[in-house]
Design a protein around this motif. Structure first.
Motif, short mmCIF file in Angstrom:
data_model
loop_
_atom_site.label_atom_id
_atom_site.label_comp_id
_atom_site.label_asym_id
_atom_site.label_seq_id
_atom_site.Cartn_x
_atom_site.Cartn_y
_atom_site.Cartn_z
N ARG A 38 -9.04 -8.38 -21.53
CA ARG A 38 -9.95 -7.29 -21.19
C ARG A 38 -11.30 -7.86 -20.79
O ARG A 38 -11.68 -8.95 -21.21
CB ARG A 38 -10.11 -6.31 -22.35
N VAL A 48 -6.90 -10.53 -25.52
CA VAL A 48 -6.75 -9.52 -26.56
C VAL A 48 -5.52 -9.81 -27.42
O VAL A 48 -5.60 -9.87 -28.64
CB VAL A 48 -6.63 -8.12 -25.95
N SER A 49 -4.39 -9.99 -26.76
CA SER A 49 -3.14 -10.23 -27.48
C SER A 49 -2.13 -10.83 -26.53
O SER A 49 -2.08 -10.46 -25.36
CB SER A 49 -2.61 -8.91 -28.05
N TYR A 60 -3.37 -12.28 -31.74
CA TYR A 60 -4.34 -11.19 -31.57
C TYR A 60 -5.75 -11.74 -31.77
O TYR A 60 -5.99 -12.55 -32.67
CB TYR A 60 -4.11 -10.09 -32.61
N THR A 61 -6.66 -11.25 -30.98
CA THR A 61 -8.05 -11.57 -31.26
C THR A 61 -8.48 -10.80 -32.51
O THR A 61 -7.96 -9.72 -32.81
CB THR A 61 -8.95 -11.22 -30.05
N VAL A 64 -9.14 -6.87 -32.93
CA VAL A 64 -8.11 -5.84 -32.75
C VAL A 64 -6.99 -5.95 -33.78
O VAL A 64 -6.08 -5.10 -33.80
CB VAL A 64 -7.50 -5.88 -31.33
N ASP A 90 -14.06 -1.11 -27.60
CA ASP A 90 -12.80 -1.45 -26.93
C ASP A 90 -12.84 -1.07 -25.45
O ASP A 90 -11.92 -1.40 -24.70
CB ASP A 90 -11.62 -0.74 -27.60
N TYR A 94 -8.55 -3.49 -18.77
CA TYR A 94 -7.51 -4.29 -19.40
C TYR A 94 -6.55 -4.83 -18.33
O TYR A 94 -6.09 -4.08 -17.47
CB TYR A 94 -6.74 -3.43 -20.41
#
Length: 127
Positions: A38, A48-49, A60-61, A64, A90, A94
């Motif tokens: 993102r 992010v993941s 995962y970061t 989140v 958020d 993305y």
């Protein structure tokens, strides 16, 4: 060439949920990690993941963890990001990405070692 298309973004109130999808087409054969990134206005892109080809390894970061869940359905060439308890921070565009075979989940998410990127989908969390 691998083509990625995201969908599912939108406007949601804080505390709400969204599910993003990323569908792959083209040269989809092989085993490769995929992930979500993102970028918010004025900020750098962040991983992010990410998820391995089998789905057995995820990353995962910290911001989140416990709220977002990544998954993939290889039969449908589609990856998902379930986002719950959304926060204003958020808000971002993305992007989904796919790595070359052999690239680890860590390398994809942390170093953005991707071979293909989607065009992005906007997520806005606001009341």
């Amino acid at each position: 060439q691998l083509h990625l298309v995201e969908s599912g973004g939108g406007l949601v109130q804080p505390g709400g949920s969204l599910r993003l999808s990323c569908e792959a087409s083209g040269f989809t054969s092989g085993y490769y990690a995929t992930g979500w990134f993102r970028q918010a206005p004025g900020k750098e892109r962040e991983g992010v993941s990410c998820i391995s080809s089998s789905g057995s390894t995820t990353n995962y970061t910290d911001s989140v963890k416990g709220r977002f869940t990544i998954s993939r359905d290889n039969a449908k060439n589609t990856m998902y990001l379930q986002m719950n308890s959304l926060k204003p921070e958020d808000t971002a565009t993305y992007y989904c990405a796919a790595a070359w075979p052999g690239t680890t989940v860590q390398d994809l998410c942390v170093m953005a070692k991707a071979r293909s990127w989607g065009q992005g989908t906007q997520v806005t969390v606001s009341s």
